[in-house]
Scaffold this motif. Structure first.
Motif, PDB file in Angstrom:
ATOM      1  N   ALA A   3       0.722  -1.219   0.077  1.00 43.83           N
ATOM      2  CA  ALA A   3       0.122   0.112  -0.040  1.00 43.83           C
ATOM      3  C   ALA A   3       0.991   1.177  -0.061  1.00 43.83           C
ATOM      4  O   ALA A   3       0.477   2.446  -0.456  1.00 43.83           O
ATOM      5  N   ALA A   4       2.009   1.181   0.377  1.00 39.46           N
ATOM      6  CA  ALA A   4       2.836   2.378   0.546  1.00 39.46           C
ATOM      7  C   ALA A   4       3.636   2.861  -0.846  1.00 39.46           C
ATOM      8  O   ALA A   4       4.290   3.583  -1.058  1.00 39.46           O
ATOM      9  N   VAL A  10       1.821  -0.634  -8.759  1.00 37.51           N
ATOM     10  CA  VAL A  10       1.202  -1.746  -8.038  1.00 37.51           C
ATOM     11  C   VAL A  10       0.009  -2.122  -8.753  1.00 37.51           C
ATOM     12  O   VAL A  10       0.171  -3.501  -8.994  1.00 37.51           O
ATOM     13  N   ALA A  11      -0.631  -1.406  -9.602  1.00 40.76           N
ATOM     14  CA  ALA A  11      -1.880  -1.717 -10.335  1.00 40.76           C
ATOM     15  C   ALA A  11      -1.070  -2.487 -11.698  1.00 40.76           C
ATOM     16  O   ALA A  11      -1.694  -3.777 -12.076  1.00 40.76           O
ATOM     17  N   MET A  12      -0.098  -2.034 -12.259  1.00 41.64           N
ATOM     18  CA  MET A  12       0.447  -2.583 -13.314  1.00 41.64           C
ATOM     19  C   MET A  12       1.026  -3.912 -13.109  1.00 41.64           C
ATOM     20  O   MET A  12       1.145  -4.860 -13.621  1.00 41.64           O
TER      21      MET A  12
END
Length: 86
Positions: A3-4, A10-12
């Motif tokens: 989350a940091a 992160v999505a990719m």
């Protein structure tokens, strides 16, 4: 920890991991079919069926159907172990 991290990265990464997982599942299903087809053409397959029907233990030799020598069986085994190509 995740989350940091930068949301786009992160999505990719998540998208890539999911796509790879599905691609590996598809590849594995094709490999199963190919390996089954190869195995079903072997002398060992024929021997296994005959042994089952004759209620006896099979005598497997590692050969392709119609192969005159064990060298052909070894060559087939080598081919069967190669990675699947699309």
């Amino acid at each position: 920890k995740v989350a940091a991290q930068p949301p786009m990265s992160v999505a990719m990464t998540k998208l890539t991991v999911n796509r790879l997982a599905h691609a590996l599942d598809d590849l594995a299903s094709h490999m199963d079919v190919d390996q089954f087809a190869l195995a079903s053409m072997s002398e060992d397959h024929k021997e296994g069926v005959e042994a089952f029907l004759g209620r006896r233990k099979p005598r497997f030799r590692g050969r392709v159907a119609g192969s005159p020598s064990a060298a052909h069986g070894r060559a087939w085994t080598k081919i069967a172990k190669q990675p699947h190509a699309k």
